[in-house]
Write a protein that holds these residues in place. Structure first.
Motif, PDB file in Angstrom:
ATOM      1  N   SER A 324       4.433  45.914 156.557  1.00 18.58           N
ATOM      2  CA  SER A 324       4.137  45.292 158.145  1.00 18.58           C
ATOM      3  C   SER A 324       3.741  44.519 158.274  1.00 18.58           C
ATOM      4  CB  SER A 324       3.389  46.884 157.676  1.00 18.58           C
ATOM      5  OG  SER A 324       2.227  46.346 157.244  1.00 18.58           O
ATOM      6  N   GLN A 325       3.561  43.691 156.914  1.00 19.77           N
ATOM      7  CA  GLN A 325       2.664  42.600 157.111  1.00 19.77           C
ATOM      8  C   GLN A 325       3.490  41.327 157.589  1.00 19.77           C
ATOM      9  OE1 GLN A 325      -0.889  41.648 158.391  1.00 19.77           O
ATOM     10  NE2 GLN A 325      -0.479  44.381 158.918  1.00 19.77           N
ATOM     11  N   GLN A 326       5.222  41.893 156.908  1.00 20.76           N
ATOM     12  CA  GLN A 326       6.200  41.345 156.664  1.00 20.76           C
ATOM     13  C   GLN A 326       5.763  39.770 155.061  1.00 20.76           C
ATOM     14  OE1 GLN A 326       7.144  38.863 160.306  1.00 20.76           O
ATOM     15  NE2 GLN A 326       7.853  40.840 161.455  1.00 20.76           N
ATOM     16  N   ILE A 327       5.041  40.304 153.910  1.00 19.26           N
ATOM     17  CA  ILE A 327       4.688  39.625 153.443  1.00 19.26           C
ATOM     18  C   ILE A 327       5.434  39.923 151.627  1.00 19.26           C
ATOM     19  CG2 ILE A 327       2.929  38.879 151.761  1.00 19.26           C
ATOM     20  CD1 ILE A 327       1.112  39.680 153.857  1.00 19.26           C
ATOM     21  N   ASP A 328       6.305  38.865 151.637  1.00 16.70           N
ATOM     22  CA  ASP A 328       6.866  39.386 149.937  1.00 16.70           C
ATOM     23  C   ASP A 328       6.523  39.254 149.410  1.00 16.70           C
ATOM     24  OD1 ASP A 328       9.106  39.615 148.307  1.00 16.70           O
ATOM     25  OD2 ASP A 328      10.080  37.861 148.734  1.00 16.70           O
ATOM     26  N   SER A 329       5.544  40.606 149.188  1.00 13.69           N
ATOM     27  CA  SER A 329       4.745  40.591 147.772  1.00 13.69           C
ATOM     28  C   SER A 329       5.083  42.349 147.051  1.00 13.69           C
ATOM     29  CB  SER A 329       3.691  40.414 147.871  1.00 13.69           C
ATOM     30  OG  SER A 329       2.661  40.827 146.695  1.00 13.69           O
ATOM     31  N   ARG A 330       5.482  43.074 146.203  1.00 12.39           N
ATOM     32  CA  ARG A 330       5.989  44.691 146.263  1.00 12.39           C
ATOM     33  C   ARG A 330       5.367  44.529 144.280  1.00 12.39           C
ATOM     34  NH1 ARG A 330      11.969  45.305 146.911  1.00 12.39           N
ATOM     35  NH2 ARG A 330      11.826  43.815 145.543  1.00 12.39           N
ATOM     36  N   GLU A 331       4.647  45.956 144.142  1.00 13.60           N
ATOM     37  CA  GLU A 331       3.418  46.096 143.013  1.00 13.60           C
ATOM     38  C   GLU A 331       4.569  46.776 141.962  1.00 13.60           C
ATOM     39  OE1 GLU A 331       2.020  45.431 141.447  1.00 13.60           O
ATOM     40  OE2 GLU A 331       0.747  43.896 142.742  1.00 13.60           O
ATOM     41  N   SER A 332       5.545  47.011 140.957  1.00 12.89           N
ATOM     42  CA  SER A 332       6.325  48.525 140.739  1.00 12.89           C
ATOM     43  C   SER A 332       5.027  48.648 139.023  1.00 12.89           C
ATOM     44  CB  SER A 332       6.929  47.219 139.292  1.00 12.89           C
ATOM     45  OG  SER A 332       7.565  47.971 138.434  1.00 12.89           O
ATOM     46  N   TYR A 333       5.625  50.145 139.014  1.00 15.06           N
ATOM     47  CA  TYR A 333       5.003  50.669 138.371  1.00 15.06           C
ATOM     48  C   TYR A 333       5.764  50.884 137.159  1.00 15.06           C
ATOM     49  CZ  TYR A 333       9.064  53.856 138.701  1.00 15.06           C
ATOM     50  OH  TYR A 333      10.242  54.568 137.553  1.00 15.06           O
ATOM     51  N   ILE A 334       6.649  50.257 136.367  1.00 14.62           N
ATOM     52  CA  ILE A 334       7.268  50.177 135.056  1.00 14.62           C
ATOM     53  C   ILE A 334       6.240  49.448 134.523  1.00 14.62           C
ATOM     54  CG2 ILE A 334       8.849  49.116 134.186  1.00 14.62           C
ATOM     55  CD1 ILE A 334      10.184  50.720 136.169  1.00 14.62           C
TER      56      ILE A 334
END
Length: 393
Positions: A324-334
């Motif tokens: 929503s903030q147009q920030i390219d950062s994500r967390e994975s559950y793996i």
């Protein structure tokens, strides 16, 4: 005009509630839809059949959670999901649309076996079934004797959808309960499962310890043969044998929820929503699936558990906010995949843990039971905001 993003969360279980809580922490406008008006703590419902707790003891009214965390709540079962449009129709006919993000967390269905619904009860099914187990066990105790069979099934298409731990827990709790009443010798307890090595997800050491526990408690085993059907007085198997039972508890393996299977979402062979490791449904902008609804990636021993569902939920809340903030950062559950449980026996417990580095099962006589009791109290109080959350829990 408000720029606050609107999120629709479907499901009031571990995944859905955790997502709603953490989305609100990121100041999203959240609406949670649930088919029942309470959050049910399945891990501590194992004590309902023996009367140690009631359904109310292991439940939290969702309206209380909604007030504490500030999300909107609708009690109305989902009847249709149109993911492409982020449009959801509820059983009442109400249409939910216009949301920026959709989080699907309505759980899973169960693989049906002939006679299962009429002649068995599950500790992992509708909460009412746990109360019914208490009623049936109580009747047998009044009679003073009986045959009790408890087990779980498998899904050959998806090993992650098998839930065996609670079956072991209820069985050992019943054994302890009958011993305390001084009537254990009047009852025949049997564990059953169609696979050759039930519980092997916990690791080889755990399997050896489980065998020792069955021997010590004089619990019989019937394993390695496919279940044909359930009958009023027992279970029939493909090898031609029948296990007689006055009370049968069976946890069937999971499969896709019928509402999800009827949707336009991409599905696995077993009917779970296909996502990437960030719980995004690829090709569907702003649509996520978490918990039992989602296809679980990872090693063969992976398992759908509440703590994994909550990791997915927290990550998804983070990923939605970053998007929503147009920030390219994500967390994975793996990287958080593991098997973790305190397997209660009514008079103690065993700590079970497995990750990619190995597995362990540590006996915890007496104290283990109270540790799990403590976790149940912590779960309720922390979700209600009455005590601080422990990071990662």
């Amino acid at each position: 005009m408000s720029t606050t993003k609107r999120v629709l969360v479907l499901g009031g279980g571990f995944a859905g509630v955790e997502a709603a809580i953490f989305l609100r922490r990121n100041e999203m406008e959240v609406t949670l839809v649930s088919d029942r008006d309470y959050f049910y703590i399945y891990p501590t419902s194992i004590w309902i059949p023996t009367g140690e707790v009631t359904r109310e003891d292991v439940s939290i009214p969702l309206d209380k959670l909604a007030v504490v965390h500030g999300f909107q709540l609708i009690i109305d079962p989902v009847s249709k999901i149109e993911a492409t449009q982020k449009r959801v129709t509820l059983e009442s006919g109400r249409v939910m649309e216009g949301y920026d993000y959709l989080v699907v967390a309505i759980g899973q269905s169960k693989i049906a076996i002939p006679g299962m619904g009429e002649h068995s009860l599950s500790i992992c099914g509708a909460p009412e079934e746990a109360t019914a187990l208490y009623g049936k066990l109580d009747k047998l105790i009044v009679q003073g004797k009986g045959k009790i069979a408890m087990g779980f099934g498998g899904n050959p298409k998806d090993s992650s959808a098998v839930r065996g731990g609670p079956a072991f827990e209820v069985l050992f709790n019943v054994d302890t309960y009958l011993k305390r009443k001084g009537i254990r010798d009047n009852f025949e307890l049997t564990f059953f499962a169609p696979m050759e090595k039930p519980g092997q997800k916990m690791g080889p050491k755990a399997l050896d310890m489980m065998d020792k526990m069955f021997t010590m408690t004089h619990i019989k085993k019937k394993i390695g043969s496919k279940i044909v059907c359930f009958e009023a007085d027992g279970i029939r198997f493909e090898d031609g044998t029948k296990l007689e039972s006055d009370l049968t508890m069976f946890i069937s393996a999971g499969k896709g929820h019928p509402i999800i299977e009827a949707s336009d979402l991409p599905l696995s062979e077993s009917g779970f929503v296909l996502t990437n490791e960030y719980n995004e449904v690829e090709g569907f902008e702003g649509v996520y699936a978490i918990g039992d609804s989602a296809n679980l990636m990872g090693p063969e021993w992976r398992a759908k558990q509440g703590h994994v569902a909550e990791v997915m939920a927290r990550n998804t809340a983070y990923n939605i906010f970053q998007h929503s903030q147009q920030i390219d950062s994500r967390e994975s559950y793996i990287e958080h995949l593991n098997i973790l449980c305190v397997m209660d026996t009514g008079n103690g417990a065993a700590f079970v843990y497995r990750c990619e580095k190995g597995s362990k099962m540590i006996p915890m006589p007496i104290v283990g039971h109270w540790m799990k009791k403590g976790w149940g109290w912590y779960c309720k109080m922390s979700k209600l905001g009455k005590i601080p959350r422990i990071p990662g829990m």
